[in-house]
Motif scaffolding. Structure first.
Motif, PDB file in Angstrom:
ATOM      1  N   ILE A  53       0.605  -1.055  -0.082  1.00 25.51           N
ATOM      2  CA  ILE A  53      -0.209  -0.053   0.013  1.00 25.51           C
ATOM      3  C   ILE A  53       0.842   1.151  -0.025  1.00 25.51           C
ATOM      4  CG2 ILE A  53      -1.606   1.432   1.411  1.00 25.51           C
ATOM      5  CD1 ILE A  53      -2.671  -1.246   2.289  1.00 25.51           C
ATOM      6  N   GLY A  54       1.780   1.308   0.908  1.00 24.99           N
ATOM      7  CA  GLY A  54       2.741   2.457   1.056  1.00 24.99           C
ATOM      8  C   GLY A  54       3.407   2.627  -0.216  1.00 24.99           C
ATOM      9  N   GLN A  55       4.001   1.837  -0.826  1.00 29.41           N
ATOM     10  CA  GLN A  55       4.835   2.005  -2.099  1.00 29.41           C
ATOM     11  C   GLN A  55       3.857   2.381  -3.198  1.00 29.41           C
ATOM     12  OE1 GLN A  55       8.264   2.220  -1.659  1.00 29.41           O
ATOM     13  NE2 GLN A  55       7.368   2.162   0.113  1.00 29.41           N
ATOM     14  N   THR A  56       2.852   1.737  -3.275  1.00 32.60           N
ATOM     15  CA  THR A  56       1.775   1.999  -4.378  1.00 32.60           C
ATOM     16  C   THR A  56       1.404   3.804  -4.402  1.00 32.60           C
ATOM     17  OG1 THR A  56       0.822  -0.253  -4.782  1.00 32.60           O
ATOM     18  CG2 THR A  56      -0.205   1.504  -5.669  1.00 32.60           C
ATOM     19  N   ILE A  57       1.132   3.930  -3.365  1.00 36.74           N
ATOM     20  CA  ILE A  57       0.821   5.460  -2.964  1.00 36.74           C
ATOM     21  C   ILE A  57       1.743   6.225  -3.414  1.00 36.74           C
ATOM     22  CG2 ILE A  57      -0.381   6.909  -1.224  1.00 36.74           C
ATOM     23  CD1 ILE A  57      -1.919   4.958  -0.070  1.00 36.74           C
ATOM     24  N   SER A  58       3.076   5.865  -2.880  1.00 36.54           N
ATOM     25  CA  SER A  58       4.226   6.908  -2.994  1.00 36.54           C
ATOM     26  C   SER A  58       4.505   7.065  -4.658  1.00 36.54           C
ATOM     27  CB  SER A  58       5.442   6.085  -2.440  1.00 36.54           C
ATOM     28  OG  SER A  58       6.418   6.969  -2.651  1.00 36.54           O
ATOM     29  N   ILE A  59       4.444   5.727  -5.270  1.00 35.32           N
ATOM     30  CA  ILE A  59       4.819   5.644  -6.787  1.00 35.32           C
ATOM     31  C   ILE A  59       3.796   6.767  -7.302  1.00 35.32           C
ATOM     32  CG2 ILE A  59       4.773   4.480  -8.906  1.00 35.32           C
ATOM     33  CD1 ILE A  59       7.268   4.340  -7.317  1.00 35.32           C
ATOM     34  N   PHE A  60       2.532   6.780  -7.071  1.00 34.44           N
ATOM     35  CA  PHE A  60       1.373   7.503  -7.638  1.00 34.44           C
ATOM     36  C   PHE A  60       1.792   8.994  -7.335  1.00 34.44           C
ATOM     37  CE2 PHE A  60      -2.652   9.983  -6.643  1.00 34.44           C
ATOM     38  CZ  PHE A  60      -3.307   9.742  -8.081  1.00 34.44           C
TER      39      PHE A  60
END
Length: 448
Positions: A53-60
């Motif tokens: 979750i954290g990495q997906t949001i960060s990439i976004f």
């Protein structure tokens, strides 16, 4: 007693070989057709789910930085030259700290490196939002802030690749890497469109603030992961002299690592320049597609990357992942060769296939490295692979630019495809890759 260099090398070979079980040992007890399904088993693990979750949001959030940065430079009175300088400074700083990120991940733990990087970029993102909102600071402030963001981005990347084996059982690494890849590609695909809309309808400062918020979310997820990691019993360290073996000795001793670095080097030396320089030239001249067609071609490649991540998540029980990785790479080489001769519609299909096969190869290769690298060197190995991509990109762009000027865009795709095919065929001849079967990593890794 201190072992000799040859004794330590032999011991390392034995450890690495133990990660490659005999094919008979992994045969299912009963023959039958395997049921293929989308494997979401890694998401059942709370720590991996938080990372996901954290990495997906960060990439976004990264898309907001990428879209807003040019407009901030223009707002501060700069032009294309100043924008190029700011981006180059960011890239050089990111490249310079990538090896350091791997070293720190091995020494103090991947989790600590990631947390420090996210918190630092949170502060820097807020500072950029203030600069954009106030209109003060000038190009110098933007360049300095961009440089520090690049420094911490370089530290973060190898650590993020080294932490996954800590959060998942060895048998779920493949599916975890595939899910992460699909999520990153999905965020990269929709992020720029939403970011562009935000910059157009709101303002640049809000875009940078949104990027900062995504770093806060990522740091929060890491904080929850860290609480669980710190509560675990200490991870046992490598036995004997394996703990003292260094990175370069690992390179000399591991035929698998050498083969992967060779293939990675060739791919990054060719594909980066092909996409950034060769593709727009092809769209403008040979395909007569213009900027709209070029955007469609890039979107097709990104969509292929996303679908490739979803496909490889389904194929989580591949018997020969090394062979599958090389065969997928061969498919990429063939699609690249055919691309300039297929017209715009055919080029869209070819780029979709190239994106899908590149993702399949990347997921399988990273999983092989995670399973077969001693824990105390995992960060350094991941930083070496990352460095191949970041370090060779400017070289690739420069070479392809010169090649297009002399020979045209079509020949770039033909040469790139041929080189990819030769590299992956070479990989298929390497027993260390060809004989890889699904199996556990040799040692556990500590995320710190």
């Amino acid at each position: 007693m201190t072992s000799s260099h040859s004794e330590r090398t032999a011991e390392l070979d034995q450890v690495l070989d133990s990660a490659v079980p005999h094919p008979d040992a992994t045969e299912p007890a009963a023959s039958g057709r395997r049921k293929r399904r989308f494997d979401i088993a890694p998401l059942r693990h709370r720590q991996y789910r938080l990372l996901f979750i954290g990495q997906t949001i960060s990439i976004f959030g990264d898309a907001f930085y990428a879209i807003a940065l040019p407009w901030l430079v223009y707002q501060q009175g700069g032009g294309a030259a100043q924008l190029g300088t700011v981006v180059a400074i960011y890239g050089v700083c990111r490249l310079g700290t990538t090896p350091i990120g791997g070293i720190l991940a091995d020494r103090i733990g991947a989790w600590r490196v990631m947390m420090c990087s996210d918190l630092a970029r949170l502060v820097l993102g807020i500072a950029l939002a203030v600069v954009a909102g106030s209109g003060r600071g000038g190009i110098v402030a933007v360049s300095v802030l961009g440089a520090f963001i690049g420094l911490f981005a370089g530290l973060f990347t190898p650590a993020s690749l080294a932490i996954t084996p800590v959060l998942l059982p060895a048998e779920e690494l493949h599916a975890g890497n595939a899910l992460s890849s699909a999520a990153i590609d999905g965020a990269s695909l929709i992020g720029p469109a939403i970011a562009g809309l935000a910059v157009a309808t709101l303002n640049i400062g809000v875009a940078f603030a949104i990027d900062a918020v995504t770093f806060a979310v990522s740091a929060g997820c890491l904080a929850a992961i860290g609480a669980a990691i710190r509560s675990r019993a200490p991870v046992s360290k490598p036995e004997g002299d394996i703990e003292s073996i260094g990175f370069w000795q690992l390179v000399r001793s591991s035929a698998l690592l050498r083969a992967i670095l060779l293939v990675t080097t060739v791919a990054n030396l060719t594909v980066g320049g092909m996409i950034r320089i060769g593709l727009p030239a092809l769209a403008k001249t040979d395909l007569d597609a213009g900027s709209t067609g070029y955007g469609g071609l890039l979107s097709s490649f990104s969509a292929g990357c996303l679908c490739g991540g979803l496909v490889i998540a389904v194929l989580s029980s591949l018997r020969r992942p090394g062979v599958a990785a090389m065969l997928s790479g061969l498919g990429m080489g063939v699609s690249v060769i055919l691309l300039p001769y297929a017209g715009l519609a055919g080029a869209l299909v070819a780029l979709f296939v190239a994106g899908a096969t590149s993702t399949v190869t990347n997921v399988l290769v990273f999983t092989l490295l995670q399973r077969n690298t001693p824990s105390h060197l995992l960060g350094k190995v991941m930083s070496a692979v990352t460095f191949c991509g970041l370090g060779l990109f400017p070289v690739s762009v420069a070479l392809v630019g010169a090649f297009v000027s002399h020979y045209g865009a079509v020949d770039v795709f033909v040469l790139t495809g041929v080189l990819l095919i030769l590299a992956f065929l070479t990989g298929l001849t390497r027993p260390a890759l060809r004989q890889q079967v699904a199996g556990p990593r040799p040692m556990s890794s500590s995320a710190g």
